[in-house]
Write a protein that holds these residues in place. Sequence first.
Motif, PDB file in Angstrom:
ATOM      1  N   UNK A 427       0.800  -1.209   0.000  1.00 35.78           N
ATOM      2  CA  UNK A 427       0.000   0.000   0.000  1.00 35.78           C
ATOM      3  C   UNK A 427       0.838   1.267   0.000  1.00 35.78           C
ATOM      4  N   UNK A 428       2.104   1.163  -0.352  1.00 39.31           N
ATOM      5  CA  UNK A 428       2.965   2.334  -0.361  1.00 39.31           C
ATOM      6  C   UNK A 428       3.395   2.781   1.007  1.00 39.31           C
ATOM      7  N   UNK A 429       2.996   2.071   2.051  1.00 37.96           N
ATOM      8  CA  UNK A 429       3.344   2.443   3.420  1.00 37.96           C
ATOM      9  C   UNK A 429       3.983   1.268   4.129  1.00 37.96           C
ATOM     10  N   UNK A 430       4.535   1.516   5.277  1.00 36.28           N
ATOM     11  CA  UNK A 430       5.032   0.432   6.116  1.00 36.28           C
ATOM     12  C   UNK A 430       6.418  -0.031   5.709  1.00 36.28           C
ATOM     13  N   UNK A 431       6.849  -1.111   6.402  1.00 33.16           N
ATOM     14  CA  UNK A 431       8.195  -1.635   6.189  1.00 33.16           C
ATOM     15  C   UNK A 431       8.279  -2.352   4.840  1.00 33.16           C
ATOM     16  N   UNK A 432       9.436  -2.309   4.202  1.00 31.44           N
ATOM     17  CA  UNK A 432       9.603  -3.021   2.930  1.00 31.44           C
ATOM     18  C   UNK A 432       9.612  -4.526   3.152  1.00 31.44           C
ATOM     19  N   UNK A 433       9.375  -5.259   2.082  1.00 34.32           N
ATOM     20  CA  UNK A 433       9.336  -6.724   2.149  1.00 34.32           C
ATOM     21  C   UNK A 433      10.768  -7.246   2.207  1.00 34.32           C
ATOM     22  N   UNK A 434      11.144  -7.739   3.360  1.00 36.21           N
ATOM     23  CA  UNK A 434      12.476  -8.281   3.585  1.00 36.21           C
ATOM     24  C   UNK A 434      12.341  -9.700   4.118  1.00 36.21           C
ATOM     25  N   UNK A 435      13.142 -10.601   3.590  1.00 38.35           N
ATOM     26  CA  UNK A 435      13.046 -12.012   3.938  1.00 38.35           C
ATOM     27  C   UNK A 435      14.376 -12.516   4.460  1.00 38.35           C
ATOM     28  N   UNK A 436      14.290 -13.509   5.360  1.00 37.79           N
ATOM     29  CA  UNK A 436      15.494 -14.095   5.929  1.00 37.79           C
ATOM     30  C   UNK A 436      15.465 -15.611   5.740  1.00 37.79           C
ATOM     31  N   UNK A 437      16.510 -16.115   5.120  1.00 35.75           N
ATOM     32  CA  UNK A 437      16.691 -17.562   4.977  1.00 35.75           C
ATOM     33  C   UNK A 437      17.609 -18.031   6.098  1.00 35.75           C
ATOM     34  N   UNK A 448      21.216 -19.641  -3.577  1.00 37.03           N
ATOM     35  CA  UNK A 448      20.623 -18.445  -2.994  1.00 37.03           C
ATOM     36  C   UNK A 448      21.106 -17.132  -3.601  1.00 37.03           C
ATOM     37  N   UNK A 449      22.378 -16.980  -4.025  1.00 35.99           N
ATOM     38  CA  UNK A 449      22.752 -15.700  -4.646  1.00 35.99           C
ATOM     39  C   UNK A 449      21.918 -15.373  -5.877  1.00 35.99           C
ATOM     40  N   UNK A 450      21.669 -16.370  -6.725  1.00 33.74           N
ATOM     41  CA  UNK A 450      20.845 -16.129  -7.914  1.00 33.74           C
ATOM     42  C   UNK A 450      19.424 -15.750  -7.506  1.00 33.74           C
ATOM     43  N   UNK A 451      18.897 -16.437  -6.494  1.00 37.98           N
ATOM     44  CA  UNK A 451      17.544 -16.144  -6.029  1.00 37.98           C
ATOM     45  C   UNK A 451      17.483 -14.742  -5.433  1.00 37.98           C
ATOM     46  N   UNK A 452      18.498 -14.388  -4.657  1.00 40.82           N
ATOM     47  CA  UNK A 452      18.528 -13.049  -4.058  1.00 40.82           C
ATOM     48  C   UNK A 452      18.556 -11.970  -5.130  1.00 40.82           C
ATOM     49  N   UNK A 477      13.576 -25.350  14.068  1.00 42.40           N
ATOM     50  CA  UNK A 477      12.488 -25.954  14.843  1.00 42.40           C
ATOM     51  C   UNK A 477      11.810 -24.935  15.750  1.00 42.40           C
ATOM     52  N   UNK A 478      12.527 -23.849  16.071  1.00 40.77           N
ATOM     53  CA  UNK A 478      11.915 -22.747  16.810  1.00 40.77           C
ATOM     54  C   UNK A 478      11.194 -21.769  15.914  1.00 40.77           C
ATOM     55  N   UNK A 479      11.228 -22.030  14.587  1.00 36.78           N
ATOM     56  CA  UNK A 479      10.503 -21.265  13.570  1.00 36.78           C
ATOM     57  C   UNK A 479      10.995 -19.824  13.474  1.00 36.78           C
ATOM     58  N   UNK A 480      12.302 -19.640  13.657  1.00 36.36           N
ATOM     59  CA  UNK A 480      12.900 -18.309  13.564  1.00 36.36           C
ATOM     60  C   UNK A 480      13.472 -18.093  12.167  1.00 36.36           C
ATOM     61  N   UNK A 481      12.599 -18.061  11.168  1.00 36.78           N
ATOM     62  CA  UNK A 481      13.017 -17.897   9.773  1.00 36.78           C
ATOM     63  C   UNK A 481      11.807 -17.435   8.965  1.00 36.78           C
ATOM     64  N   UNK A 482      12.091 -16.910   7.776  1.00 37.79           N
ATOM     65  CA  UNK A 482      11.039 -16.681   6.788  1.00 37.79           C
ATOM     66  C   UNK A 482      11.011 -17.826   5.776  1.00 37.79           C
TER      67      UNK A 482
END
Length: 600
Positions: A427-437, A448-452, A477-482
Amino acid sequence: MRAVQHSARQAGAYLLLAVLPFSPAFADHGFALFSPLKHPDGFAHFDYVNPAAPKGGTLREGSMLTFSSLNVMRFPGNPPNELFHTFDSLMIRAQDEPASFYGLIAEDVELEEDFASVRFRLRPEARWHDGTQITSADIAFTFQTLREHGLPSQRSVLRSVEIRVVDTGTIEFRPATAGDWRYLGLIATFPIQSSRFWAKHDPGETTLEIPLGSGPYRIVSLDLNHRVTLARERDYWGRDLAVNRGRWNFDRLEILYFRDRTAMIEALKAGRLDINREFDAGLWARGYDGASLDSGTLVRTTFSERSAGSLTALVFNTRRPQLDDVRVRAALACAFDADWVRRTLFADIFEAPGSLYGNTEMAARGRAGDGERAILAPYLNHLPVELLASPAPPDCAGLSRRNRLRRADALLREAGWNVVDGERVKGGLGAPLQLEFVGGYSGIERALPSYANALEDLGISLNARFHDYVTARNEILGHNFDITQTAFSPGFPPGGAENTSWHSANAQVDGYALAGAEDPALDAAIEAIAAAEDFPSILSATRSFDRILRWRHYLIPIWRRDQVWIAHHADLRFPKRFALRRFGHLASLWWEDGKSGPSR
């Protein structure tokens, strides 16, 4: 004991399930869930072993699976795999049959019609390593503890199972619902624990004290995350049983722990290790080259498993708000060029992924059948209308990079994610879409470099964090990832992996439900697998599960593999008949020749 007959279909070669008449599948020495027992009472040995294999020598293996506990009943916990060689189970699952179990601690088994109960009578000669008898109290303790402290899937299965000690040598299990067969495989094969040992320890906590065992080996030395040594139990009570003949041939097993896979391979090439099961295609193709391979001292052997194989994929953590929209997941999947990864980075050594169930009858194909439609009908308002007509959505395979990114951009915009100043925001607002592998080093990091780069062109940043195995496992297993890497290996009969990884009951607790899916349609398909009373019903349920999971874009499938890669020294041997549905632990079937090298 009378045999119990059920309507079913026999699993044919490579699990291509043919329509065959079903014959009685239960006898006092074992049971089979969906096909006749292959071996009669009094059989000599399994067909896939060498009953004349010599005993002796030492098998030295490397491992990167470091451990932090010797309690196999507690989750979370991280015991060494080799610890399981020190325990026996009620039964042994045959590795060349679809789902057949033969007695080990259990001398005979009585299974009621509709799986309404199962009763085991224990062998009076079954003994712990201290010479005391294994009793039904030990069996009851094991599964009562597992019901409280085990994996979420184990707790779920055992929660509704009544456990009744009949007498010292007899125990009975009764599920709350007749027809529920899910508990049988777990109860038959889980390593039985000593109630006397654990009376002095807390079974709900981790421990590094070596538990009392009953199996073919015992641990004789343990150096935490450096080396574990096991010795063959000379007075092992079960050594002459038919289910053990030709197995457990090495006098000693030594497991050395490494933090780097390349260092482990170099140790094998240098003669410090004897055998290694490889999982990395790049290392399998190039990592073993050298004088040892050229001279024939080191051998690479490839085996094929008669199964659906293992699917390697990236999985999205839908607990994260930015990934709970199926359109976003579809866009991210489109940006990943799996064809290029398989072809360029892994030399086309892997199959294209296709169905979650490979080329088996469990895979969804074409239009949904009547059984699938009945399962899916209550949820069609929340599923794509095309799902009934096709087993999977159109993918981006074969598209040029530009067209893949165009399609991904359109999906993201449809979901409200637009590009502002080069960044993808909603919506043009808020934090940008950032992902963590988050992951360990397993080969996929090369993709991953090609995907990034592709995601960067879409205004999305991807940060990759890699750890040693234990740290990565705890984070995942603690689900600390995107996004992380996962493998899906459906068992036969199906249901276990599906429930553990995908049922919503497991979504909000630490564990293997990595995607955190809370999808009523997916739950219904999983529950239909468990409730199935014949094999056609199982097929309808697995095909529904396959169809939903693929259309909902919880995964980015990358490749499928049904091969097992083993690098080993030339003086190690394995049985000639090795076409197995389930590839067991290396130590259980191999042996040392002794002719081409000195005994270690």
